[in-house]
Design an enzyme around this catalytic site. Structure first.
Site, PDB file in Angstrom:
ATOM      1  N   PRO A 291       8.855 -15.490   6.507  1.00 20.27           N
ATOM      2  CA  PRO A 291       9.224 -14.144   6.095  1.00 20.27           C
ATOM      3  C   PRO A 291       8.412 -13.671   4.905  1.00 20.27           C
ATOM      4  O   PRO A 291       8.180 -14.433   3.963  1.00 20.27           O
ATOM      5  CB  PRO A 291      10.705 -14.296   5.710  1.00 20.27           C
ATOM      6  N   ARG A 330       0.346   2.586   2.028  1.00 19.66           N
ATOM      7  CA  ARG A 330       0.980   2.436   3.343  1.00 19.66           C
ATOM      8  C   ARG A 330       1.193   3.752   4.080  1.00 19.66           C
ATOM      9  O   ARG A 330       1.176   3.792   5.305  1.00 19.66           O
ATOM     10  CB  ARG A 330       2.287   1.636   3.233  1.00 19.66           C
ATOM     11  N   TYR A 334      -0.602   3.858   7.508  1.00 19.17           N
ATOM     12  CA  TYR A 334       0.274   3.741   8.683  1.00 19.17           C
ATOM     13  C   TYR A 334       1.265   4.884   8.837  1.00 19.17           C
ATOM     14  O   TYR A 334       2.164   4.798   9.691  1.00 19.17           O
ATOM     15  CB  TYR A 334       1.134   2.469   8.604  1.00 19.17           C
ATOM     16  N   CYS A 361      -9.043  11.525  -5.402  1.00 20.79           N
ATOM     17  CA  CYS A 361      -9.782  12.658  -4.852  1.00 20.79           C
ATOM     18  C   CYS A 361      -9.901  12.475  -3.357  1.00 20.79           C
ATOM     19  O   CYS A 361     -10.972  12.132  -2.832  1.00 20.79           O
ATOM     20  CB  CYS A 361     -11.155  12.731  -5.490  1.00 20.79           C
TER      21      CYS A 361
HETATM   22  N1  LLP Z   1       3.112 -14.823   9.279  1.00 18.62           N
HETATM   23  C1  LLP Z   1       1.987 -14.301   9.765  1.00 18.62           C
HETATM   24  C2  LLP Z   1       1.068 -15.145  10.505  1.00 18.62           C
HETATM   25  C3  LLP Z   1       1.696 -12.924   9.561  1.00 18.62           C
HETATM   26  O1  LLP Z   1       0.587 -12.413  10.071  1.00 18.62           O
HETATM   27  C4  LLP Z   1       2.610 -12.133   8.826  1.00 18.62           C
HETATM   28  C5  LLP Z   1       2.331 -10.723   8.566  1.00 18.62           C
HETATM   29  C6  LLP Z   1       3.777 -12.723   8.323  1.00 18.62           C
HETATM   30  C7  LLP Z   1       3.994 -14.083   8.584  1.00 18.62           C
HETATM   31  C8  LLP Z   1       4.794 -11.967   7.524  1.00 18.62           C
HETATM   32  O2  LLP Z   1       5.378 -10.953   8.249  1.00 18.62           O
HETATM   33  P1  LLP Z   1       6.577 -10.096   7.622  1.00 18.62           P
HETATM   34  O3  LLP Z   1       7.762 -11.016   7.494  1.00 18.62           O
HETATM   35  O4  LLP Z   1       6.130  -9.621   6.292  1.00 18.62           O
HETATM   36  O5  LLP Z   1       6.795  -9.015   8.577  1.00 18.62           O
HETATM   37  N2  LLP Z   1       0.336  -4.601   5.772  1.00 18.62           N
HETATM   38  C9  LLP Z   1       1.333  -4.339   6.790  1.00 18.62           C
HETATM   39  C10 LLP Z   1       2.003  -5.613   7.244  1.00 18.62           C
HETATM   40  C11 LLP Z   1       1.061  -6.607   7.843  1.00 18.62           C
HETATM   41  C12 LLP Z   1       1.739  -7.870   8.268  1.00 18.62           C
HETATM   42  C13 LLP Z   1       0.727  -8.880   8.672  1.00 18.62           C
HETATM   43  N3  LLP Z   1       1.249 -10.170   8.963  1.00 18.62           N
HETATM   44  C14 LLP Z   1       2.362  -3.366   6.241  1.00 18.62           C
HETATM   45  O6  LLP Z   1       2.202  -2.932   5.106  1.00 18.62           O
HETATM   46  O7  LLP Z   1       3.294  -2.998   6.950  1.00 18.62           O
END
Ligand code: LLP
Length: 431
Positions: A291, A330, A334, A361
């Site tokens: 997580p 973000r 996105y 800018c």
């Molecule tokens: N494990 C792996 C292999 C991952 O690629 C990721 C996230 C996680 C764990 C953690 O996932 P989470 O629990 O945070 O959902 N920058 C994007 C999010 C990119 C997530 C990439 N991988 C955003 O700001 O929404």
């Protein structure tokens, strides 16, 4: 309010875990990242408890530190008994410099360089989540050179679409990450890894995506992974010790987002997996999860000072702030929706519709559009909620804007965890 750590005090100021955000903005300046440390600890404990109860006693969470990486958070993770996932030698350096044990670290990434691999192995990395054959060859060659055996997980794409938005969707068959079960390449890389010298395949890894709000995709992924593992057992007599299910549990950014309970989700996924293991006679593996967002996102609030409010007659209004896409890219990347509150007058009606614009800018430098807040005056503070994950971690120096500090709040006390970047810091590498 959106999360239980947010409230409004008698002065009408927004509070985070009881701390007055206006007082903190005045004390530390803006932009300012605030983090509710107690909240993060509580989430770590929830994951630990649930994983041990519903999976196996040795199952454990790894903090996906790409969500928020600085020394203080690795220290906290260590204190909470968390293992850690890193995706670059920089994150690994950061974790090690905070005192994390390399044996508790899993190194991710789809394009690890020879230097990355050597650096990680020289520091005694516990696990690699190995993505491809070239990487495995590199690990094997260096393990032979060093006379060690390196444990790896093989990154597998189960081919699940968790119905999340595309940019963070990593488990589909055509993903840049890992090897797909559906194409036969997952089996191929397993055989290849097992043929390499000084590599121990400890098990498998999958990550299906991020910001997921129900347990079904996790159950489906576990299903596909276990079925794959059973087929390898039957064909090659191999039983995996570890299955890493990745991260991805979602977080509410606005009232429109659903709520997903971590304990409940893990209970359902655990029950599903135990049933499959029982049916197939496969021993329930040690489960790892990674997580990121669900551990840190709702612990964070970012504060900005309003610089001006501009109404374009007949069109729209802008509230311009002293930060923006450099500390939170973000929305620009996105179109991610946020809840914005006038922290100085949080009990007033949110009756003013505006676009919150950053200082870069670039017209796309926005925190959000059509947001409703109590009409802000110049000098008041706007709070953007749920900014603990992927904000500081994705910040930049675009337009030579320096990065804000991080203040952690624990037991009602605030402490500086990352100081404000200076112009000298920002230009330190320039010859
Ligand atoms: N494990 C792996 C292999 C991952 O690629 C990721 C996230 C996680 C764990 C953690 O996932 P989470 O629990 O945070 O959902 N920058 C994007 C999010 C990119 C997530 C990439 N991988 C955003 O700001 O929404």
């Amino acid at each position: 309010m959106l999360h239980s750590n947010l409230s409004v005090n008698e002065m009408g100021h927004l509070t985070l875990c009881g701390a007055d955000t206006v007082t903190l903005a005045e004390k530390y300046g803006t932009p300012l990242y605030l983090l509710d440390e107690d909240r993060i600890r509580e989430k770590c404990r929830t994951y630990h408890r649930a994983m041990k109860t519903y999976f196996t006693p040795d199952s454990r969470p790894l903090y996906a530190s790409k969500a928020l990486s600085f020394r203080g958070i690795y220290r906290l993770a260590k204190e909470e008994g968390m293992a850690v996932d890193v995706v670059s030698p920089g994150e690994l350096y950061n974790a090690l410099s905070a005192g994390m044990d390399a044996a508790d670290i899993c190194f991710h990434g789809n394009a690890k360089t020879v230097a990355d691999i050597r650096y990680a192995m020289d520091n005694g990395i516990g696990l690699f989540a190995a993505d491809n054959a070239v990487e495995l060859e590199r690990i094997s060659a260096y393990a032979v050179e060093k006379g060690v055996t390196q444990r790896v997980l093989l990154r597998i794409t189960p081919g699940i679409d968790p119905h999340t938005f595309d940019a963070v969707n990593t488990g589909k068959v055509d993903s840049k990450f890992g090897s797909a079960i559906a194409t036969g390449q997952a089996e191929e890389i397993f055989c290849y890894a097992r043929s390499l010298a000084n590599i121990e395949v400890a098990g498998f890894h999958c990550h299906i995506g991020s910001q997921i709000f129900d347990e079904k995709p996790f159950c489906d992924a576990a299903d596909l992974m276990l079925t794959f593992m059973v087929s390898l057992r039957d064909k090659y007599g191999y039983t995996a010790e570890i299955l890493n299910l990745g991260g991805g549990i979602g977080v509410r950014y606005t009232e429109a987002d659903p709520y997903i309970d971590i304990d409940d989700t893990l209970r359902l996924v655990g029950a599903h997996m135990h049933a499959i293991c029982e049916e197939t006679g496969y021993p329930m593996p040690q489960i790892l999860m990674e997580p990121g967002r669900s551990l840190v996102a709702d612990a964070g609030v970012t504060l900005y000072e309003v610089q001006n409010v501009k109404t374009i007659t007949g069109y729209k209004s802008y509230a311009a702030i002293d930060g923006g896409m450099t500390d939170n890219p973000r929305y620009a990347l996105y179109q991610s929706r946020y809840t914005v509150v006038n922290a100085s007058r949080a009990s007033d009606d949110a009756d003013f519709t505006c676009t919150v614009a950053g200082r870069c800018c670039e017209s796309g430098d926005l925190i959000g559009e059509n947001l409703t807040v109590a009409r802000p005056e110049v000098g008041e503070y706007l709070a953007v909620l749920v900014t603990g994950a992927y904000n500081y971690a994705m910040s930049s120096n675009y337009n030579c804007i320096t990065k804000p500090p991080i203040v952690m709040i624990a037991d009602g006390k605030d402490k500086l965890a990352v100081r404000r970047e200076t112009f000298a810091d920002m230009t330190a590498c320039q010859m």
